[in-house]
Motif scaffolding. Structure first.
Motif, short mmCIF file in Angstrom:
data_model
loop_
_atom_site.label_atom_id
_atom_site.label_comp_id
_atom_site.label_asym_id
_atom_site.label_seq_id
_atom_site.Cartn_x
_atom_site.Cartn_y
_atom_site.Cartn_z
N SER A 1 0.85 -1.19 0.00
CA SER A 1 0.00 0.00 0.00
C SER A 1 0.88 1.24 0.00
N ASN A 2 0.43 2.26 -0.72
CA ASN A 2 1.15 3.53 -0.76
C ASN A 2 0.47 4.59 0.10
N VAL A 3 -0.31 4.14 1.11
CA VAL A 3 -1.09 5.07 1.92
C VAL A 3 -0.22 6.11 2.60
N ALA A 4 0.99 5.74 3.03
CA ALA A 4 1.86 6.71 3.70
C ALA A 4 2.28 7.82 2.75
N LEU A 5 2.57 7.46 1.51
CA LEU A 5 2.92 8.49 0.53
C LEU A 5 1.74 9.40 0.24
N ALA A 6 0.53 8.82 0.21
CA ALA A 6 -0.67 9.61 -0.08
C ALA A 6 -0.98 10.61 1.03
N LEU A 7 -0.61 10.28 2.28
CA LEU A 7 -0.92 11.14 3.41
C LEU A 7 0.19 12.13 3.76
N ALA A 8 1.36 11.95 3.17
CA ALA A 8 2.55 12.71 3.58
C ALA A 8 2.35 14.22 3.46
N ARG A 9 1.84 14.68 2.36
CA ARG A 9 1.73 16.13 2.15
C ARG A 9 0.77 16.76 3.15
N SER A 10 -0.42 16.18 3.30
CA SER A 10 -1.39 16.77 4.21
C SER A 10 -0.95 16.67 5.66
N ALA A 11 -0.15 15.66 5.98
CA ALA A 11 0.34 15.49 7.36
C ALA A 11 1.54 16.38 7.64
N GLY A 12 2.19 16.88 6.58
CA GLY A 12 3.39 17.69 6.78
C GLY A 12 4.55 16.88 7.33
#
Length: 367
Positions: free
Chosen positions: A46-57
């Motif tokens: 899963s690439n979920v961490a990459l998908a959340l990286a920008r919004s999570a800062g």
């Protein structure tokens, strides 16, 4: 565990990380999981961490590490690995549901207890207000279930600061005793080393006051009204908790527990017993049961018994949706699938009983 099950499991991990304050992102509606590509690691990725990286800062590797920690001991997963810039890779176990059911049956109502907080000592400041005392006693049980040494300060009669006297808030003056609560809510004897306890700073809980009214609502509804809302929020209105209807969450939780118990009785009348022999497709129920240990730990860490109450509602809803598949219909003969579904339903009932016990609420066999 199917890709759909795994996607739901990862989504649960993201939600827990947000609830715990480890991540500050909007929880996505779904998490994409796909077969690992040739040369990859494990069965799925899963690439979920990459998908959340920008919004999570934060970096995707940081996020992947946070999620990996929450997925590490998930029933059904043999291994979780982080690769590349932050991909999560999963290797599945052959019998995830069976392992979960066996773990619950082995632990009984103490399923979810652990030692994550072993070595942690917590002493709560003087409490006289009704709701504060109920919440604090429940938090003590949660902390102790995770291995912590937790207790409430108790003022013996006649000692300054006893109920009715002005609170000192000094964290443990001479003459104060400490009491704890075990898994059943019984008080323990004062700690042997009073001098040591007096040196521990007392922790203050910030709780919106409310009366405890078991004489009006009964003991169970009275406690649920105080514990279901977050401690800093207003307590629930007690009157709706007395209505035996699905809109009443307390009734729904206790009814789901009683249904699990009756399913076992009904199955015995049909000549079969619970035994998890073949995989059962019940991703929502398996997911919330697998989450239970982490929910108890988070509730203990955050001093938030309302998290346990909300989680019990989720288990009850999943069980009530699943219950119709358990018993044979019409002329259908009991099979290995029925025995396995019954074992899962029985396990869900056990977890509901244990969770209600942590809250100090009874779990009747029949409603």
């Amino acid at each position: 565990m199917t890709p759909a099950d795994l996607s739901l499991t990862v989504l649960h991990a993201v939600r827990r990380a947000v609830d715990d304050g480890a991540l500050r992102v909007d929880v996505p509606p779904v998490v994409k999981v796909e077969r690992a590509r040739p040369g990859g690691v494990g069965d799925y990725a899963s690439n979920v961490a990459l998908a959340l990286a920008r919004s999570a800062g934060r970096s995707a590797l940081d996020i992947a590490g946070i999620l990996e920690e929450r997925l590490r001991d998930t029933p059904g997963l043999r291994e979780v690995a982080v690769t590349g810039p932050g991909f999560l890779n999963f290797t599945l176990r052959a019998d995830a549901g069976g392992e979960l059911v066996r773990a619950i049956r082995e632990a009984g109502e103490s399923y979810g207890s652990g030692t994550a907080l072993a070595g942690v000592t917590v002493r709560f400041a003087d409490l006289t207000e009704s709701r504060a005392l109920i919440v604090a006693e429940t938090v003590v049980r949660l902390l102790r279930s995770q291995g912590a040494d937790a207790a409430l300060r108790h003022h013996p009669p006649g000692v300054a600061g006893a109920p009715g006297d002005e609170q000192t808030g000094d964290g443990g003056a001479p003459g104060h005793e400490w009491t704890g609560a075990d898994q059943t809510g019984d008080r323990r004897a004062p700690a042997a080393d009073q001098t040591h306890d007096q040196q521990i700073p007392a922790e203050h809980l910030h709780i919106h006051p409310a009366p405890h009214t078991p004489d009006l609502l009964g003991p169970d509804a009275a406690r649920w009204a105080l514990l279901r809302a977050a401690p800093q929020d207003r307590a629930l209105d007690g009157a709706p908790l007395l209505v035996q209807h699905e809109r009443n969450p307390l009734f729904r939780v206790r009814y789901a527990h009683s249904r699990a118990r009756r399913l076992v009785v009904n199955a015995a009348q049909l000549g079969f017993q619970p035994s998890y022999d073949v995989p059962v497709h019940a991703p929502e129920l398996l997911g919330v049961l697998g989450d239970h240990p982490l929910v108890l730990l988070a509730a203990a860490r955050h001093r938030a018994p309302d998290r346990v109450a909300r989680h019990l509602e989720a288990i009850a809803d999943a069980l009530l949706a699943f219950q119709h598949t358990v018993l044979p219909l019409g002329d259908e003969k009991p099979s290995a699938a029925h025995r396995s579904r019954l074992a899962l339903a029985e396990a869900a009932g056990t977890v509901l009983a244990g969770g209600l016990s942590v809250l100090g609420i009874s779990a009747p066999e029949r409603i």
